[in-house]
Design a protein around this motif. Sequence first.
Motif, PDB file in Angstrom:
ATOM      1  N   LYS A 129     -78.088  19.866  -7.209  1.00 30.42           N
ATOM      2  CA  LYS A 129     -77.046  20.717  -6.642  1.00 30.42           C
ATOM      3  C   LYS A 129     -76.275  19.996  -5.550  1.00 30.42           C
ATOM      4  O   LYS A 129     -75.036  20.099  -5.475  1.00 30.42           O
ATOM      5  CB  LYS A 129     -77.681  21.987  -6.083  1.00 30.42           C
ATOM      6  CG  LYS A 129     -78.151  22.961  -7.156  1.00 30.42           C
ATOM      7  CD  LYS A 129     -78.705  24.230  -6.532  1.00 30.42           C
ATOM      8  CE  LYS A 129     -79.147  25.215  -7.610  1.00 30.42           C
ATOM      9  NZ  LYS A 129     -79.709  26.456  -7.028  1.00 30.42           N
ATOM     10  N   MET A 130     -76.984  19.256  -4.705  1.00 35.57           N
ATOM     11  CA  MET A 130     -76.295  18.503  -3.661  1.00 35.57           C
ATOM     12  C   MET A 130     -75.362  17.453  -4.253  1.00 35.57           C
ATOM     13  O   MET A 130     -74.226  17.278  -3.807  1.00 35.57           O
ATOM     14  CB  MET A 130     -77.329  17.835  -2.751  1.00 35.57           C
ATOM     15  CG  MET A 130     -78.117  18.799  -1.883  1.00 35.57           C
ATOM     16  SD  MET A 130     -79.317  17.959  -0.826  1.00 35.57           S
ATOM     17  CE  MET A 130     -78.233  16.909   0.133  1.00 35.57           C
ATOM     18  N   LYS A 131     -75.848  16.771  -5.280  1.00 31.27           N
ATOM     19  CA  LYS A 131     -75.016  15.760  -5.936  1.00 31.27           C
ATOM     20  C   LYS A 131     -73.792  16.412  -6.575  1.00 31.27           C
ATOM     21  O   LYS A 131     -72.676  15.878  -6.504  1.00 31.27           O
ATOM     22  CB  LYS A 131     -75.843  15.032  -6.972  1.00 31.27           C
ATOM     23  CG  LYS A 131     -75.108  13.892  -7.647  1.00 31.27           C
ATOM     24  CD  LYS A 131     -76.001  13.188  -8.657  1.00 31.27           C
ATOM     25  CE  LYS A 131     -75.250  12.066  -9.355  1.00 31.27           C
ATOM     26  NZ  LYS A 131     -76.119  11.376 -10.360  1.00 31.27           N
ATOM     27  N   HIS A 132     -73.986  17.594  -7.189  1.00 30.64           N
ATOM     28  CA  HIS A 132     -72.865  18.289  -7.820  1.00 30.64           C
ATOM     29  C   HIS A 132     -71.836  18.732  -6.780  1.00 30.64           C
ATOM     30  O   HIS A 132     -70.623  18.657  -7.011  1.00 30.64           O
ATOM     31  CB  HIS A 132     -73.390  19.496  -8.592  1.00 30.64           C
ATOM     32  CG  HIS A 132     -72.307  20.289  -9.271  1.00 30.64           C
ATOM     33  ND1 HIS A 132     -71.597  19.806 -10.355  1.00 30.64           N
ATOM     34  CD2 HIS A 132     -71.809  21.526  -9.010  1.00 30.64           C
ATOM     35  CE1 HIS A 132     -70.716  20.700 -10.733  1.00 30.64           C
ATOM     36  NE2 HIS A 132     -70.823  21.757  -9.944  1.00 30.64           N
ATOM     37  N   ARG A 133     -72.322  19.180  -5.608  1.00 33.92           N
ATOM     38  CA  ARG A 133     -71.388  19.599  -4.567  1.00 33.92           C
ATOM     39  C   ARG A 133     -70.579  18.423  -4.058  1.00 33.92           C
ATOM     40  O   ARG A 133     -69.367  18.544  -3.833  1.00 33.92           O
ATOM     41  CB  ARG A 133     -72.172  20.232  -3.417  1.00 33.92           C
ATOM     42  CG  ARG A 133     -72.757  21.600  -3.742  1.00 33.92           C
ATOM     43  CD  ARG A 133     -73.647  22.084  -2.628  1.00 33.92           C
ATOM     44  NE  ARG A 133     -74.328  23.329  -2.982  1.00 33.92           N
ATOM     45  CZ  ARG A 133     -75.282  23.890  -2.258  1.00 33.92           C
ATOM     46  NH1 ARG A 133     -75.690  23.286  -1.135  1.00 33.92           N
ATOM     47  NH2 ARG A 133     -75.843  25.015  -2.654  1.00 33.92           N
ATOM     48  N   VAL A 134     -71.228  17.279  -3.858  1.00 36.43           N
ATOM     49  CA  VAL A 134     -70.503  16.091  -3.395  1.00 36.43           C
ATOM     50  C   VAL A 134     -69.455  15.672  -4.410  1.00 36.43           C
ATOM     51  O   VAL A 134     -68.297  15.372  -4.061  1.00 36.43           O
ATOM     52  CB  VAL A 134     -71.495  14.948  -3.107  1.00 36.43           C
ATOM     53  CG1 VAL A 134     -70.751  13.657  -2.802  1.00 36.43           C
ATOM     54  CG2 VAL A 134     -72.413  15.316  -1.957  1.00 36.43           C
ATOM     55  N   GLU A 135     -69.839  15.648  -5.690  1.00 40.43           N
ATOM     56  CA  GLU A 135     -68.875  15.275  -6.730  1.00 40.43           C
ATOM     57  C   GLU A 135     -67.738  16.295  -6.818  1.00 40.43           C
ATOM     58  O   GLU A 135     -66.582  15.918  -7.055  1.00 40.43           O
ATOM     59  CB  GLU A 135     -69.602  15.165  -8.069  1.00 40.43           C
ATOM     60  CG  GLU A 135     -70.572  14.000  -8.149  1.00 40.43           C
ATOM     61  CD  GLU A 135     -71.309  13.945  -9.470  1.00 40.43           C
ATOM     62  OE1 GLU A 135     -72.032  12.966  -9.702  1.00 40.43           O
ATOM     63  OE2 GLU A 135     -71.155  14.894 -10.272  1.00 40.43           O
ATOM     64  N   GLN A 136     -68.051  17.583  -6.637  1.00 41.48           N
ATOM     65  CA  GLN A 136     -67.016  18.610  -6.710  1.00 41.48           C
ATOM     66  C   GLN A 136     -66.033  18.462  -5.559  1.00 41.48           C
ATOM     67  O   GLN A 136     -64.809  18.607  -5.742  1.00 41.48           O
ATOM     68  CB  GLN A 136     -67.666  20.000  -6.673  1.00 41.48           C
ATOM     69  CG  GLN A 136     -66.723  21.135  -7.019  1.00 41.48           C
ATOM     70  CD  GLN A 136     -66.341  21.155  -8.484  1.00 41.48           C
ATOM     71  OE1 GLN A 136     -66.991  20.517  -9.302  1.00 41.48           O
ATOM     72  NE2 GLN A 136     -65.299  21.878  -8.819  1.00 41.48           N
ATOM     73  N   SER A 137     -66.550  18.173  -4.362  1.00 43.13           N
ATOM     74  CA  SER A 137     -65.655  17.983  -3.217  1.00 43.13           C
ATOM     75  C   SER A 137     -64.770  16.749  -3.413  1.00 43.13           C
ATOM     76  O   SER A 137     -63.577  16.781  -3.093  1.00 43.13           O
ATOM     77  CB  SER A 137     -66.484  17.851  -1.936  1.00 43.13           C
ATOM     78  OG  SER A 137     -67.331  16.725  -2.010  1.00 43.13           O
ATOM     79  N   LYS A 138     -65.337  15.672  -3.960  1.00 41.84           N
ATOM     80  CA  LYS A 138     -64.526  14.488  -4.235  1.00 41.84           C
ATOM     81  C   LYS A 138     -63.441  14.793  -5.263  1.00 41.84           C
ATOM     82  O   LYS A 138     -62.299  14.346  -5.139  1.00 41.84           O
ATOM     83  CB  LYS A 138     -65.420  13.348  -4.736  1.00 41.84           C
ATOM     84  CG  LYS A 138     -66.328  12.765  -3.676  1.00 41.84           C
ATOM     85  CD  LYS A 138     -67.147  11.618  -4.239  1.00 41.84           C
ATOM     86  CE  LYS A 138     -68.065  11.012  -3.200  1.00 41.84           C
ATOM     87  NZ  LYS A 138     -68.889   9.901  -3.754  1.00 41.84           N
ATOM     88  N   GLN A 151     -62.043  17.751  -5.868  1.00 43.96           N
ATOM     89  CA  GLN A 151     -61.032  18.605  -5.270  1.00 43.96           C
ATOM     90  C   GLN A 151     -60.104  17.805  -4.368  1.00 43.96           C
ATOM     91  O   GLN A 151     -58.882  18.033  -4.351  1.00 43.96           O
ATOM     92  CB  GLN A 151     -61.705  19.729  -4.474  1.00 43.96           C
ATOM     93  CG  GLN A 151     -62.489  20.739  -5.329  1.00 43.96           C
ATOM     94  CD  GLN A 151     -61.590  21.545  -6.236  1.00 43.96           C
ATOM     95  OE1 GLN A 151     -60.373  21.643  -6.029  1.00 43.96           O
ATOM     96  NE2 GLN A 151     -62.190  22.125  -7.269  1.00 43.96           N
ATOM     97  N   ARG A 186     -82.682  20.868  -6.290  1.00 43.38           N
ATOM     98  CA  ARG A 186     -81.952  20.807  -5.032  1.00 43.38           C
ATOM     99  C   ARG A 186     -81.112  19.527  -4.940  1.00 43.38           C
ATOM    100  O   ARG A 186     -79.940  19.566  -4.525  1.00 43.38           O
ATOM    101  CB  ARG A 186     -82.932  20.874  -3.863  1.00 43.38           C
ATOM    102  CG  ARG A 186     -82.266  20.947  -2.487  1.00 43.38           C
ATOM    103  CD  ARG A 186     -83.318  20.962  -1.395  1.00 43.38           C
ATOM    104  NE  ARG A 186     -84.042  19.707  -1.353  1.00 43.38           N
ATOM    105  CZ  ARG A 186     -83.603  18.604  -0.755  1.00 43.38           C
ATOM    106  NH1 ARG A 186     -82.433  18.615  -0.124  1.00 43.38           N
ATOM    107  NH2 ARG A 186     -84.319  17.496  -0.761  1.00 43.38           N
TER     108      ARG A 186
END
Length: 289
Positions: free
Chosen positions: A239-248, A250, A236
Amino acid sequence: GPVTPPSTGILGVQSVKELSDFRIAATGVVMEMEKSTNIVKKLKLIGTPYKIFKHTAFIRGMFSTTLECAKFEGAFIRTVSGIRGQIKKTLSSPEGAFRATFEDRILASDIVFVPTWYPVEIPRYYNPVASLLYHDKLEWEGMRTVGQLRKDLGMKPPLKTDSLYKPVERPVKKFNPLKIPRALEKDLPFKSRPKYLAKRKKKGLLQKQAVVLEPQEKKVRSMMQQLLTLHKEKVRKQKMKHRVEQSKYQERKRREEDKQQQHTRLLRKRFYQEMGVAEKRKEKRIKTE
């Protein structure tokens, strides 16, 4: 010894007094002509870690001074368990301590050593024996060795207490039990949570009823549930870390595209302005002609 050309064979015997049962002690070949001889023996300097990080540790007890430690910077070291490392930098305190990196995390009980070579000075003695060229070679008797002197005098070799074999006593390592944070205990089932209750004198309802699972099976099941909960929490967080990095990523990509579009519009505007000015000049030239 005498001057001998290279590739000359060498044969050594222990004694020439009794030729009936002589024994060859050494054989060899002359490699090159050189006066100096370097005889060394192995020496291992040992130390112990006092601060341990992931792949870095601070070692002390191996050297006595900072200058001595500085001479060994870059040397390869190894632990008794086989983990290899390298001396990186000398520390100011304590005296003789240094920082080293290893290929894996070491334990506080590991002993670190560096293999070195210590020069050994031997007494030089050379006595050419010309009488061996005679027909009767038994007349000459060389110097007795230390072993022969002890045998003739009935003396025993000196006993060194450091060379005696001693029983190896290794303390039993006690591994820490698996600790689960309080925040993660809430996600575990109630029966799998660790119980912090005092021991009861009387047996409760759970002790009186029939137990289907063995105690070992219970421990295995509870440990598997705890490990599964830890794994889910780790996934979990990843996944949260990956989402934050993905948003940065983008957001950064969108800003770069906006900047590129703005630069393209500016270039296009300049291009059309220059084309308009060139057409006006051309029309004016045609009218004048």
